[in-house]
Design a protein around this motif. Structure first.
Motif, PDB file in Angstrom:
ATOM      1  N   ALA A   1     -30.889  62.686  35.807  1.00 23.82           N
ATOM      2  CA  ALA A   1     -30.333  63.740  35.532  1.00 23.82           C
ATOM      3  C   ALA A   1     -29.487  64.142  36.924  1.00 23.82           C
ATOM      4  CB  ALA A   1     -31.495  64.853  35.411  1.00 23.82           C
ATOM      5  N   GLU A   2     -28.114  64.718  36.511  1.00 27.91           N
ATOM      6  CA  GLU A   2     -27.547  64.957  37.831  1.00 27.91           C
ATOM      7  C   GLU A   2     -27.200  66.538  37.825  1.00 27.91           C
ATOM      8  OE1 GLU A   2     -23.626  63.152  36.917  1.00 27.91           O
ATOM      9  OE2 GLU A   2     -23.005  64.800  35.748  1.00 27.91           O
ATOM     10  N   GLY A   3     -26.656  66.849  39.186  1.00 25.46           N
ATOM     11  CA  GLY A   3     -26.443  68.391  39.138  1.00 25.46           C
ATOM     12  C   GLY A   3     -27.617  69.421  39.197  1.00 25.46           C
TER      13      GLY A   3
ATOM     14  N   ASP B   1     -22.082  57.670  31.970  1.00 27.31           N
ATOM     15  CA  ASP B   1     -22.014  58.948  32.746  1.00 27.31           C
ATOM     16  C   ASP B   1     -21.877  60.122  32.042  1.00 27.31           C
ATOM     17  OD1 ASP B   1     -21.997  60.498  35.016  1.00 27.31           O
ATOM     18  OD2 ASP B   1     -20.363  59.532  35.797  1.00 27.31           O
ATOM     19  N   ASP B   2     -22.100  61.199  32.167  1.00 26.97           N
ATOM     20  CA  ASP B   2     -21.772  62.600  31.741  1.00 26.97           C
ATOM     21  C   ASP B   2     -22.219  62.713  30.428  1.00 26.97           C
ATOM     22  OD1 ASP B   2     -20.619  63.090  33.976  1.00 26.97           O
ATOM     23  OD2 ASP B   2     -18.158  63.133  33.372  1.00 26.97           O
ATOM     24  N   PHE B   3     -23.361  61.911  30.048  1.00 24.79           N
ATOM     25  CA  PHE B   3     -23.909  61.893  28.814  1.00 24.79           C
ATOM     26  C   PHE B   3     -24.003  63.280  27.903  1.00 24.79           C
ATOM     27  CE2 PHE B   3     -26.663  60.968  25.160  1.00 24.79           C
ATOM     28  CZ  PHE B   3     -26.304  60.267  24.619  1.00 24.79           C
TER      29      PHE B   3
ATOM     30  N   ILE C   1     -27.518  62.136  32.402  1.00 23.93           N
ATOM     31  CA  ILE C   1     -27.445  63.392  31.756  1.00 23.93           C
ATOM     32  C   ILE C   1     -26.592  64.336  32.527  1.00 23.93           C
ATOM     33  CG2 ILE C   1     -28.440  65.540  30.873  1.00 23.93           C
ATOM     34  CD1 ILE C   1     -31.123  63.947  30.458  1.00 23.93           C
ATOM     35  N   ASP C   2     -25.412  64.777  31.674  1.00 28.20           N
ATOM     36  CA  ASP C   2     -24.421  65.667  32.483  1.00 28.20           C
ATOM     37  C   ASP C   2     -24.979  67.119  33.018  1.00 28.20           C
ATOM     38  OD1 ASP C   2     -21.452  65.784  32.805  1.00 28.20           O
ATOM     39  OD2 ASP C   2     -21.733  67.718  31.944  1.00 28.20           O
ATOM     40  N   ARG C   3     -24.329  67.288  33.881  1.00 31.32           N
ATOM     41  CA  ARG C   3     -24.633  68.440  34.978  1.00 31.32           C
ATOM     42  C   ARG C   3     -24.620  69.929  33.983  1.00 31.32           C
ATOM     43  NH1 ARG C   3     -21.280  71.442  38.238  1.00 31.32           N
ATOM     44  NH2 ARG C   3     -19.865  69.621  38.477  1.00 31.32           N
TER      45      ARG C   3
HETATM   46 CA    CA Z   1     -18.753  64.883  35.655  1.00 35.18          CA
END
Ligand code: CA
Ligand code: C2E
Ligand code: CA
Ligand code: CA
Length: 275
Positions: A231-233, A175-177, A197-199
């Protein structure tokens, strides 16, 4: 200037008191949060870029505090980690997430976040095995998300834990790569199934050339190493199209939906919102 300084101080003082008061309340009340059933999970949907279909949910913890209202994880998880209360809380999260996922179609998976404290606990594989057995959830439907900070320990121990978890049939995501240290080395050393991939990068891909370049490299690397990429965020259509162009596998963010209660998710599923 002196008077100004004093009025500035007067202005901030009550706020500081409030911050301290809230922090003290969190530290003392967190001990009871689990017993008093004040913890809840909310769920955020994650979709396939290729098909647009719902692929999984990420479970995110909320604390319904009796006087402070909803407390977000950023404020209570550090306290829970310091007191090691994160171990029983995390166990509850895993059990609850598995039970919840049993209400969903079999091709919809569930992801839970693990604290580094949990990841270093030798009891973790048994906790997961038990949650799967009790709920009847197929192991392939469960994903564990760990951050790079969970990996800051003896490399052999990390590898052994990852091997043991994956032997249960669950998948593990990093997470939060991109936000931590030595990320590329970790990908080579440790067998992750997925990178998220981090936001902070996603939110800047439209405005910053360096973020764009980093995201493109991470996605190419993930593909080359045979890992699934999320991809997050994602908040805008523009971000979505860029990520699609780079071959990202899965999409998560407010553009699609915010994390929501189980009841809301069930209603939306029944209404076909996620079809
Ligand atoms: Ca986070
Ligand atoms: P995370 O694992 O990186 O989770 C993603 C966070 O980004 C969530 O915040 C989510 O609500 C938020 N988010 C998702 N899409 C968007 C978007 O498009 N825009 C913006 N601005 N935010 C978005 P949340 O729920 O406040 O959780 C914060 C962090 O707390 C999580 O970050 C995770 O590290 C931790 N956390 C949450 N639940 C748990 C848990 O059950 N156990 C542990 N150990 N940690 C948890
Ligand atoms: Ca996560
Ligand atoms: Ca994340």
């Amino acid at each position: 200037a002196k008077a100004e300084g004093r009025s500035t101080w007067r202005f901030f003082a009550p706020e500081m008191e409030e911050v301290v008061r809230v922090r003290t309340a969190i530290a003392s009340d967190i001990r009871n949060a689990l017993d008093r059933q004040e913890l809840e999970l909310v769920y955020q949907p994650i979709f396939s870029f290729a098909t647009g279909r719902l692929r999984q949910f990420e479970a995110l913890m909320r604390w319904r505090h009796p006087t402070l209202g909803y407390v977000t994880p950023d404020r209570f998880i550090p306290v829970a980690e310091e007191t090691r209360l994160i171990l029983p809380m995390g166990e509850w999260v895993i059990g609850e997430a598995c039970r919840t996922a049993m209400n969903w179609p079999e091709d919809v998976r569930i992801a839970v976040n693990l604290s580094p404290v949990q990841f270093r606990s030798l009891a973790l594989p048994r906790v997961i095995e038990e949650a799967l057995a009790r709920s009847g959830l197929a192991p392939q439907r469960l994903e564990l998300e760990v951050t790079e900070s969970a990996l800051l320990q003896d490399g052999d121990d990390v590898r052994a834990m990852l091997r043991e978890l994956r032997a249960l049939g669950v998948t593990v995501a990093l997470d939060d790569f991109g936000t931590g240290y030595a990320s590329l080395g970790y990908l080579q050393q440790f067998p992750f199934d997925k990178i998220k991939i981090d936001r902070s990068f996603v939110s800047q891909i439209v405005t910053r050339a360096d973020s764009l370049a980093i995201v493109e490299s991470i996605l190419h690397l993930g593909a080359k190493l045979g890992m699934v990429t999320t991809a997050e965020g994602i908040e805008t259509q523009e971000q979505l199209e860029i990520l699609r162009g780079f071959g990202c596998d899965l999409a998560q963010g407010y553009l699609f939906d915010r994390p929501q209660s189980f009841a809301t998710i069930q209603r939306k599923m029944a209404e076909g919102v996620y079809d």
